[in-house]
Design a protein around this motif. Structure first.
Motif, mmCIF file in Angstrom:
data_model
loop_
_atom_site.group_PDB
_atom_site.id
_atom_site.type_symbol
_atom_site.label_atom_id
_atom_site.label_comp_id
_atom_site.label_asym_id
_atom_site.label_seq_id
_atom_site.Cartn_x
_atom_site.Cartn_y
_atom_site.Cartn_z
ATOM 1 N N UNK A 187 37.741 34.737 43.731
ATOM 2 C CA UNK A 187 38.172 35.779 42.784
ATOM 3 C C UNK A 187 39.472 35.378 42.098
ATOM 4 N N UNK A 188 40.356 34.719 42.828
ATOM 5 C CA UNK A 188 41.608 34.261 42.205
ATOM 6 C C UNK A 188 41.341 33.194 41.152
ATOM 7 N N UNK A 189 40.153 32.600 41.224
ATOM 8 C CA UNK A 189 39.756 31.652 40.183
ATOM 9 C C UNK A 189 38.773 32.310 39.214
ATOM 10 N N UNK A 190 38.845 33.620 39.161
ATOM 11 C CA UNK A 190 38.091 34.420 38.183
ATOM 12 C C UNK A 190 36.586 34.423 38.396
ATOM 13 N N UNK A 192 33.465 36.473 39.672
ATOM 14 C CA UNK A 192 33.294 37.927 39.770
ATOM 15 C C UNK A 192 32.153 38.354 40.697
ATOM 16 N N UNK A 313 37.596 44.975 43.319
ATOM 17 C CA UNK A 313 37.839 44.919 41.869
ATOM 18 C C UNK A 313 36.592 45.387 41.115
ATOM 19 N N UNK A 322 40.854 58.477 39.477
ATOM 20 C CA UNK A 322 40.838 57.233 38.723
ATOM 21 C C UNK A 322 42.125 56.440 38.872
ATOM 22 N N UNK A 323 42.315 55.830 40.012
ATOM 23 C CA UNK A 323 43.444 54.933 40.228
ATOM 24 C C UNK A 323 43.053 53.978 41.333
ATOM 25 N N UNK A 324 43.570 52.774 41.290
ATOM 26 C CA UNK A 324 43.171 51.755 42.267
ATOM 27 C C UNK A 324 44.239 50.686 42.328
ATOM 28 N N UNK A 325 44.196 49.920 43.410
ATOM 29 C CA UNK A 325 45.181 48.844 43.600
ATOM 30 C C UNK A 325 44.433 47.558 43.960
ATOM 31 N N UNK A 326 44.809 46.473 43.312
ATOM 32 C CA UNK A 326 44.339 45.152 43.751
ATOM 33 C C UNK A 326 45.570 44.298 44.020
ATOM 34 N N UNK A 327 45.666 43.777 45.238
ATOM 35 C CA UNK A 327 46.754 42.873 45.589
ATOM 36 C C UNK A 327 46.171 41.488 45.832
ATOM 37 N N UNK A 328 46.586 40.519 45.009
ATOM 38 C CA UNK A 328 46.217 39.133 45.262
ATOM 39 C C UNK A 328 47.218 38.594 46.274
ATOM 40 N N UNK B 36 48.426 55.852 38.771
ATOM 41 C CA UNK B 36 47.408 54.981 38.185
ATOM 42 C C UNK B 36 47.018 53.795 39.048
ATOM 43 N N UNK B 38 47.964 49.898 40.865
ATOM 44 C CA UNK B 38 48.784 48.695 40.693
ATOM 45 C C UNK B 38 47.911 47.453 40.753
ATOM 46 N N UNK B 40 49.085 43.663 41.918
ATOM 47 C CA UNK B 40 50.280 42.967 42.373
ATOM 48 C C UNK B 40 49.918 41.704 43.137
ATOM 49 N N UNK B 41 50.884 40.815 43.221
ATOM 50 C CA UNK B 41 50.741 39.635 44.062
ATOM 51 C C UNK B 41 52.080 39.378 44.734
ATOM 52 N N UNK B 136 45.619 32.029 36.077
ATOM 53 C CA UNK B 136 46.186 33.002 37.006
ATOM 54 C C UNK B 136 47.634 33.226 36.568
ATOM 55 N N UNK B 166 42.382 36.220 35.194
ATOM 56 C CA UNK B 166 43.110 36.736 36.337
ATOM 57 C C UNK B 166 44.607 36.801 36.030
#
Ligand SMILES: [Zn+2]
Lengths: 542, 311
Positions: A187-190, A192, A313, A322-328, B36, B38, B40-41, B136, B166
Motif C-alpha cells: 500500500x505504501x507503494x500505492x 490498492x 483505506x 464520515x471521518x477516518x484515520x490512516x497512519x503509514x 474529520x 487524519x 499521518x506517518x 510517497x 501515496x
C-alpha cells in the motif's frame, strides 16, 4: 488461605468434568481436595455454575491505534454516570474500565492481538494499566522492511528464525501475528488490492512467500500459540476462497485465523454477498491444524481498528460518521474507520448471521472461538448476549424476525437448530483458548491451575447470567462480587522469552541505526519502565 | 510517564481538571482529527521512504525536519530523486516556495492547482505536478502555526493526493504533549482538558483549558508538573506549586526540585522522531532529587486522607 467452593455445578471440559462438586483453592492456585483440613473460607455455590476464568484470544484493548480511536470518536466515550469513587474505572473507554468490564463477565486473561515492535513499550505501558486481568500481546511481523529485505536477499531460514525470535523477545510478545502479509508495504507503494499471490513491488515477494517464511520461523522458534493470521482480502465478496487457500498454504502446520466472519462472504449473483460459512466450516473440518476466532458483528456504533491499512483505506467510504484515520507507520501503522452496524442493512444483517452460523456449523468447539474482534465487530461486552443466542434457538428466531428477509434468505442460520451446551460454552471461552495460547496453567480447574475462577448464577436468561458473574476469583483473590468490584487486582502481562542470536542482534543494531537513527536500546521494553513486576514469561516449545 | 500517571491520580483524588502544558498545537490537530480524521506517518518512515517532502512554515526549521531530511532514504522508490520544498520558508537544500498570501491560503491554492480549478495560479503548477507525481510524499507542518483551518487544509490535501498516489503528513507537536495525550486517552478514555470534579472524567477542551480556568478565576490552585519548562506568567495570579528540574525558586509559591527523567533518573519519554514512547536511562544519574511522581503521590495520599475517599 484455604478456600472451598462447594455446591455448584463445576464445568471443566479440559478434564471432562460436569457436575455438582467442589473446587479447593489455596493461595493463588487450585489444589486437590485436602485429606483432613478445614477451609478458612467456604463459598456456597448452590444453584450456580463454576467455570475457570474466561480467556479472550483477540481483543484490541491497547496500543497507539486504540488511543487514536478514542481521539477520533470522543463522542463515543462521553461519561454520564459513574462511580465517583472510581472515576478511572468508570471512565468510558479507559484502560481501567476495560479491565473492570472484562472481570465483571468472569474474564481473567485477554490478548491484545496487534503489538507493533516499533511501539512495543507504549503498548505494554497501556496494558499495564488494564487492571484485574492478565494480558498478553501478539507481535506483528510481515510488513517490516528488515524481514522483507532479508527474504528478498534469499537469506536462510535460520536468519528468518533468528530475526523472528529477536523481534518477539524485544517486543515481549506472547505470540506471532501476521496482518495481510506484505499488504501494508505494498500500500505504501500505492498498491490498492492485494491477494495471496500479489507481489510487494520493490521486494518482489508475494504475500504467500512472506506468510510461508513466517510459518517456518514460527515453528522453528517454538511459539506455543499458532501463527495468528489476518488474511488478505478482508471483507471482500469471495474472501472465503482466500482463507481456504491460506489454510492450504499452511500445509498442516498449526495456524489460527483471526475474525473469520469477515472472510465468510461469497459474491451473490444478484450483487452483494451471501454466506460462505458452510464452505468455510467444511474447510475447517478438512484441516485439523486450523483454528479460528469468529469476529462476530454486533449491531450498533463502533470504530474499526486495524493494522491492515490497505483494507482500511479502501473501506474509508463506508465510514459512519464520515471521518477516518490512516497512519503509514514504520511497518503497518493503522487504519481507523468508524462503522455503524445496522439491523436494517442487508449487508450488516448478513455479517451478523454469518458469524453465528460459523459457531453453529463448527465441526469442533475447540477450534472456533468467541470474539467480536473487539471493537471491530462490536464491543466485547456483547459476549453474554452472543452466548445466549448460541444456547437458545428460540432467542435466535426472535432476533432474526427483526432482520431484513433478503438477508435471512442468503444465509442458512434460520434452519440451524443446534443449541450450545454450557460445557461447549466453557470449551469455547476457557479450555480451548488456554490450549490454543499454550497456557497450561489456566482455562481449567484441575489442581495446579491458577485460581482464576468465575461463578455464575444458573439462569435461563443467559445474557443476564454471563453479564454479571456472582463471584470472580483472580489468582485466588475475590475481585468481583455480584458484578461489582470487590478488590482492585493488578494482573500480569504474559510474554515469551526466546533466546536471541548474538549475530542477529548485531545486524539488527546496524539496521535500526541506519533506518531510525536509533539502536536496539530505543526499542526495548525494559522492566525498569514499569511501576510493578509486570511480566510473566512463558516457555517456548522445545 | 510515572509523573503523568501520578498527576492523574492526584487529579482523581482532588477532583481537579487536567490540561497539558503545551497543547495548543496538539489541539489544533486533535480537533480536526475528531471532526474529520487524519492521514499521518512517522518522521522515521518519512525519512526512510519519502521522495518528496513539503515543509510548511516553521517546519522548515525544526529538529524533526533535520532528522527527516538527513541521509539517503533507504526505502525511497527506485529511480526517484528526493525533492524537498520549503513552503513559506527557507532551508538549505530545499526549493523555496513563497507564500505571500499566507501559509493556509497557499495550501488552498495548491489544492486548487491539483484540481485544475479556475482559482489555481500558474506559479503553483510545477509544485502541484511534483506533489501528484510523488510516489510517497510527506507534508511536515506545525499545527500550532497553522491552526485548525490549516490542519484541515493539510488533511484535505492528503485526501486529494491519495486518490491517485501515496501521501501522508507529520504534525510537529511537542513531545510532552504527545505523551500526555496518550496517557490521558487510556486513563480517562479522552484527551486531556478533562475535569474530574464530578467523579467521572468530563472532556471539554474549552472549559478545562487551564489558562482559561486560571484567568477567569474558576481555578483556585495550580499544580505545574513539567521538569524542563517553567510555568508561564498567567499562573502567577493564583497559589501554585511547581515541580521543576532546574528551578530558580521563584517560579511559583512553592517550588520543588525534582529529577529530570532521562537525565537525573531513568524514565519513559516521547521520542518525536519515532513517534512513540521510549525508555531513557539517566545520562547523569543523581539521587538527591525526588521523582515528581513521589511528590505527587504524597499529595494524593494526603488529599485522600483529608477527603475520606478511597483511592
Ligand atoms: Zn483484530
Amino acid at each position: 488461605m484455604l478456600t472451598l467452593i462447594r455446591g455448584g455445578r463445576v464445568i471443566d471440559p479440559a478434564h471432562g468434568r460436569d457436575g455438582i462438586g467442589e473446587v479447593w483453592v489455596e493461595g493463588d492456585r487450585i489444589i486437590a481436595a485436602p485429606e483432613s483440613r478445614t477451609p478458612d473460607h467456604v463459598i456456597d455455590a448452590t444453584g450456580m455454575v463454576v467455570m475457570a476464568g474466561a480467556i479472550d484470544v483477540h481483543s484490541h484493548i491497547a496500543g497507539g491505534n486504540v488511543i487514536l480511536s478514542r481521539l477520533l470518536l470522543p463522542e463515543l466515550h462521553v461519561n454520564e454516570l459513574g462511580d465517583p469513587n472510581r472515576p478511572f474505572g468508570s471512565a468510558c473507554g479507559s484502560a481501567a474500565q476495560t479491565g473492570r468490564l472484562y472481570a465483571r463477565m468472569g474474564y481473567t486473561t485477554v490478548i491484545e492481538p496487534a503489538l507493533p515492535p516499533s511501539a512495543a513499550l507504549a503498548t505494554h505501558l497501556e496494558l499495564e494499566d488494564v487492571p484485574f486481568i492478565d494480558r498478553g500481546a501478539l507481535t506483528v511481523m510481515g510488513n517490516d522492511d528488515q524481514l522483507l529485505a532479508l527474504l528478498r536477499a534469499g537469506e536462510s531460514r535460520t536468519a528468518v528464525r533468528d530475526l523472528t525470535a529477536q523481534t518477539l523477545a524485544l517486543s515481549r510478545g506472547l505470540g506471532l501475528k501476521v496482518i495481510n502479509a506484505g499488504g501494508a508495504a505494498a500500500f505504501k507503494e500505492n498498491v490498492r488490492t492485494f491477494d495471496l499471490d500479489d507481489e510487494v513491488p520493490s521486494y518482489g515477494l508475494t504475500s504467500r512467500r512472506i506468510l510461508t517464511a513466517l510459518l517456518d520461523a514460527h515453528e522453528a522458534v517454538g511459539v506455543p500459540h499458532p501463527l495468528h493470521v489476518h488474511c488478505n482480502n478482508l471483507g471482500a465478496p469471495g474472501a472465503f476462497e482466500t482463507m481456504i487457500e491460506t489454510m492450504r498454504t499452511a500445509e498442516g502446520r498449526p495456524i489460527h485465523f483471526a475474525h473469520a466472519q469477515f472472510y465468510a462472504y461469497a459474491a451473490h449473483t444478484a450483487g452483494g454477498i451471501s454466506s460462505a460459512a458452510e464452505t468455510l466450516c467444511a474447510a475447517l473440518a478438512a484441516h485439523p491444524n486450523v483454528t479460528l476466532d469468529v469476529g462476530q458483528v454486533v449491531f450498533g456504533q463502533t470504530c474499526t481498528i486495524s493494522l491492515d491499512i490497505l483494507r482500511q483505506f479502501s473501506a474509508r467510504g463506508a465510514a459512519d460518521p464520515k471521518k477516518w484515520i490512516i497512519v503509514d507507520g514504520d511497518a503497518e501503522g493503522g487504519g481507523l474507520v468508524p462503522f455503524n452496524y445496522k439491523r436494517g442493512s442487508v449487508f450488516n444483517a448478513l455479517q451478523f448471521m454469518i458469524g453465528l452460523e460459523l459457531f453453529l456449523l463448527s465441526p469442533d468447539p475447540w477450534r472456533v472461538l468467541l470474539t467480536t474482534d473487539h471493537p471491530n465487530g462490536g464491543p466485547f461486552t456483547a459476549y453474554p448476549r452472543l452466548i445466549h443466542l448460541l444456547m437458545d434457538k428460540e432467542e435466535r428466531t426472535r432476533e432474526l424476525a427483526n432482520l431484513p428477509s433478503k438477508a435471512v434468505a442468503r444465509c442458512g442460520l434460520s434452519a440451524i437448530a443446534r443449541e450450545f451446551t454450557l460445557a461447549e460454552v466453557a470449551i469455547m471461552t476457557r479450555a480451548a483458548p488456554a490450549r490454543l495460547l499454550g497456557l497450561a496453567d489456566r482455562g481449567h480447574l484441575a489442581p495446579g491451575a491458577k485460581a482464576d475462577i468465575a461463578i455464575y448464577r444458573d439462569q435461563a436468561d443467559r445474557t443476564a447470567m454471563f453479564s454479571i458473574a456472582a463471584l470472580v476469583l483472580k489468582d485466588g483473590e475475590t475481585i468481583v462480587r455480584e458484578g461489582a468490584v470487590a478488590a482492585v487486582h493488578r494482573g500480569r502481562t504474559l510474554t515469551l522469552a526466546p533466546q536471541a542470536d548474538a549475530a542477529m542482534t548485531r545486524r539488527t543494531e546496524t539496521y535500526l541505526q541506519d533506518r531510525f537513527g536509533r539502536g536496539l536500546d530505543s526499542f526495548r521494553v525494559p522492566e525498569a519502565a514499569f511501576a510493578r513486576d509486570v511480566f510473566a514469561p512463558q516457555p517456548c516449545r522445545v | 510517564m510515572e509523573a503523568l500517571r501520578a498527576a492523574f491520580r492526584l487529579a482523581q483524588a482532588s477532583g481537579a481538571a487536567l490540561d497539558g502544558s503545551d497543547l495548543d498545537g496538539a489541539y489544533s490537530e486533535l480537533s480536526v482529527l475528531a471532526a474529520s480524521g487524519a492521514m499521518a506517518t512517522t518522521p522515521a518512515e518519512a525519512r526512510a521512504r519519502a521522495d518528496l517532502l513539503l515543509l510548511v512554515g516553521r517546519a522548515t526549521d525544526h529538529a524533526v525536519t533535520d532528522f527527516t531530511c538527513a541521509g539517503t532514504p533507504p526505502r525511497q522508490a527506485a529511480g526517484t530523486e528526493r525533492r524537498v520544498i520549503a513552503l513559506g520558508g527557507i532551508r538549505a537544500g530545499a526549493e523555496a516556495m513563497p507564500a505571500p498570501a499566507g501559509l493556509v491560503p497557499t495550501l488552498g491554492l495548491l489544492r486548487a492547482a491539483l484540481a485544475s480549478r479556475p482559482s489555481a495560479r500558474p506559479e503553483h503548477a510545477d509544485v502541484a505536478r511534483a506533489l501528484k507525481g510523488a510516489r510517497f510524499g510527506v507534508v511536515l507542518y506545525d499545527p500550532a502555526e497553522l491552526g485548525e483551518m490549516g490542519v484541515d487544509m493539510v488533511l484535505g490535501l492528503m485526501r486529494d493526493l491519495n486518490a491517485t498516489t501515496r501521501f501522508s503528513s507529520c504534525a510537529l507537536v511537542e513531545p510532552a504533549a504527545r505523551l500526555v495525550v496518550a496517557v490521558s486517552a487510556w486513563t480517562l478514555g479522552q484527551a486531556p482538558r478533562s475535569g474530574l470534579g464530578r467523579g467521572v472524567p468530563e472532556h471539554d477542551p474549552w472549559r478545562f483549558n487551564a489558562e482559561r480556568q486560571v484567568c477567569s478565576g474558576e481555578a483556585d490552585t495550580l499544580v505545574w508538573v513539567h521538569p524542563s519548562v517553567p510555568p508561564p506568567a498567567w499562573t502567577r495570579s493564583l497559589p501554585a506549586l511547581a515541580l521543576l528540574a532546574d528551578p530558580r525558586g521563584d517560579e511559583a509559591d512553592i517550588v520543588v526540585a525534582v529529577a529530570a527523567p532521562g537525565r537525573d533518573s531513568a524514565g519513559t519519554l516521547w521520542d518525536a522522531e519515532r513517534a512513540t514512547m521510549t525508555f531513557r536511562p539517566a545520562t547523569a544519574p543523581r539521587t538527591d532529587r525526588p521523582a515528581a511522581a513521589v511528590i505527587l503521590d504524597a499529595l494524593t495520599e494526603r488529599v485522600t486522607m483529608e477527603r475520606g475517599h478511597p483511592c
